[in-house]
Design a protein around this motif. Structure first.
Motif, PDB file in Angstrom:
ATOM      1  N   ARG A  39       0.839  -1.203   0.000  1.00  0.00           N
ATOM      2  CA  ARG A  39       0.000   0.000   0.000  1.00  0.00           C
ATOM      3  C   ARG A  39       0.871   1.248   0.000  1.00  0.00           C
ATOM      4  NH1 ARG A  39      -2.638   3.229   3.895  1.00  0.00           N
ATOM      5  NH2 ARG A  39      -1.658   2.023   5.570  1.00  0.00           N
ATOM      6  N   GLU A  40       0.593   2.139  -0.923  1.00  0.00           N
ATOM      7  CA  GLU A  40       1.348   3.385  -1.013  1.00  0.00           C
ATOM      8  C   GLU A  40       0.786   4.375   0.015  1.00  0.00           C
ATOM      9  OE1 GLU A  40       2.805   3.596  -5.590  1.00  0.00           O
ATOM     10  OE2 GLU A  40       0.720   4.128  -5.209  1.00  0.00           O
ATOM     11  N   LYS A  41       1.676   4.981   0.787  1.00  0.00           N
ATOM     12  CA  LYS A  41       1.213   5.827   1.889  1.00  0.00           C
ATOM     13  C   LYS A  41       2.349   6.721   2.357  1.00  0.00           C
ATOM     14  CE  LYS A  41       2.429   2.205   5.217  1.00  0.00           C
ATOM     15  NZ  LYS A  41       1.961   1.333   6.306  1.00  0.00           N
ATOM     16  N   GLU A  53       3.559   8.196   6.230  1.00  0.00           N
ATOM     17  CA  GLU A  53       3.356   8.108   7.674  1.00  0.00           C
ATOM     18  C   GLU A  53       4.369   9.000   8.369  1.00  0.00           C
ATOM     19  OE1 GLU A  53       3.600   4.011   8.755  1.00  0.00           O
ATOM     20  OE2 GLU A  53       1.500   3.596   8.244  1.00  0.00           O
ATOM     21  N   ASP A 106      -2.456  10.387  -4.374  1.00  0.00           N
ATOM     22  CA  ASP A 106      -2.965  10.556  -3.007  1.00  0.00           C
ATOM     23  C   ASP A 106      -1.831  10.806  -2.020  1.00  0.00           C
ATOM     24  OD1 ASP A 106      -5.488  10.125  -4.039  1.00  0.00           O
ATOM     25  OD2 ASP A 106      -5.478   7.975  -3.566  1.00  0.00           O
ATOM     26  N   VAL A 107      -0.747  10.039  -2.158  1.00  0.00           N
ATOM     27  CA  VAL A 107       0.399  10.227  -1.263  1.00  0.00           C
ATOM     28  C   VAL A 107       1.000  11.616  -1.447  1.00  0.00           C
ATOM     29  CG1 VAL A 107       2.718   9.405  -0.702  1.00  0.00           C
ATOM     30  CG2 VAL A 107       0.896   7.769  -1.163  1.00  0.00           C
TER      31      VAL A 107
END
Length: 370
Positions: A81-83, A85, A227-228
């Protein structure tokens, strides 16, 4: 063993490589520097890259650099999952990149759209004065970004956030040749729809299905990156009271330049996604056009077949009574002129048949049945 560990200094622009983590520490006695990557007193921004790290190596490096266990778990398990944090002393960006980075179509190299290379995880950890990346073997992002840093006129302006931006920019640029190849394929299909023969149009159906599948894959892989990137920019633009200290200050020169770079990458990404949507629309319209053309051809062929069958039906209707007459007199019964010498009766019956056929054909012709 191949040198999977590489330490790059933006100040000296030298790269130190080693096959093991212990060898990298002992070769240049980097233990103190690695143990505190967030120290603000150092002017040097260093970059540590680990290629194909094993779970044990990830655990060791994360313990040495005070990396959170959740980050270590994501890297060790190859989180897909691309994210983005945010943690106490660093932030993590997880991207999916392609194993093979093809050349651009403008360089003369053609990119095949038969299949897209598999995507693998690329993890970027950004500290105050350090960048740590866990990259897969087979991608050249690290080497290209190092060359870009060496070509930078002012190497002192290169920060850990700038290295993160350069890696994101290079990862997104990897999809550009496939986008150009998809554009050429979509234009080719659109041009061929109305000039190809019916038999050739049927061969376009698998090509269109394959191209639409590739366009969907490219759009899916780039949408997560958008989104990231949006989340990254929003965190950098947050007010000083709510912004995490690991992100650069947008009011400073460095933070302002970083936001400008990230906005440029975001514009490129949005343009690429819009182009892919446009190509998918072109392919969908072309598919509808040649399916409609096939439907028209099938209707025309059906009309031709019905016309031929109607004529055959009329002819069969004419010859069936004659066949019945000949069948009846072919049985063991007396026929006209059976005991009469000569062919008068035969010629008369044959003439009656011919007259009947000609009369029926004239009537069918007048009724436009033939």
């Amino acid at each position: 063993m191949p040198p999977r560990f590489a330490h790059f200094s933006t100040q000296t622009q030298k790269t130190t490589t080693s096959a093991t983590w212990e060898g990298l520490l002992t070769e240049h006695n980097q233990t103190t520097q690695f143990s505190d990557p967030k120290a603000p007193g150092s002017n040097d921004t260093w970059w540590l890259n680990v290629s194909d790290a094993t779970p044990e190596e990830v655990t060791t490096i994360c313990a040495a650099l005070s990396i959170h266990p959740l980050t270590a778990e994501d890297i060790a398990t190859r989180e897909a999952r691309e994210k983005i944090e945010v943690f106490r002393n660093y932030y993590l960006i997880s991207f999916q990149t392609l194993l093979v980075a093809p050349k651009d179509a403008e360089t003369g190299s053609s990119t095949s759209l038969s299949s897209i290379p598999d995507s693998v995880g690329f993890y970027i950890l950004v500290f105050k004065n350090a960048t740590v990346t866990f990259s897969p073997s087979g991608c050249a992002h690290v080497a290209r970004v190092r060359d870009r840093i060496r070509r930078t006129q002012d190497a002192r302006a290169v920060s850990s956030d700038w290295v993160c931006y350069a890696l994101i920019d290079d990862i997104i640029d990897t999809f550009e040749p496939y986008m150009r190849a998809a554009e050429h394929a979509a234009d080719s299909i659109e041009d061929q729809v109305f000039i190809m023969r019916v038999d050739d149009i049927k061969s376009l159906i698998p090509q269109v299905d394959r191209l639409r599948k590739i366009l969907a894959q490219l759009t899916h892989r780039l949408s997560g990156k958008n989104d990231v990137l949006n989340g990254f920019i929003k965190r950098c633009q947050a007010s000083p009271h709510t912004r995490n200290p690991v992100f650069p200050d947008s009011d400073s020169d460095t933070g302002g330049d970083l936001l400008m770079y990230l906005s440029d990458v975001q514009d490129h990404l949005v343009t690429t996604l819009a182009s892919l949507a446009h190509f998918d629309e072109i392919v969908g319209r072309s598919q509808s056009n040649f399916l409609a053309q096939l439907s028209v051809n099938n209707i025309r062929l059906s009309f031709d077949i019905n016309s031929v069958l109607s004529k055959v039906t009329v002819l069969a209707t004419i010859f069936v009574p004659l066949n019945m007459v000949t069948g009846l007199f072919g049985m063991n019964v007396q026929v006209p002129g059976q005991y009469t010498a000569g062919l008068a009766w035969f010629v008369s019956v044959l003439g009656a048949f011919v007259a009947f056929i000609c009369g029926c054909c004239l009537v069918a012709r007048r009724l436009r049945l033939l």
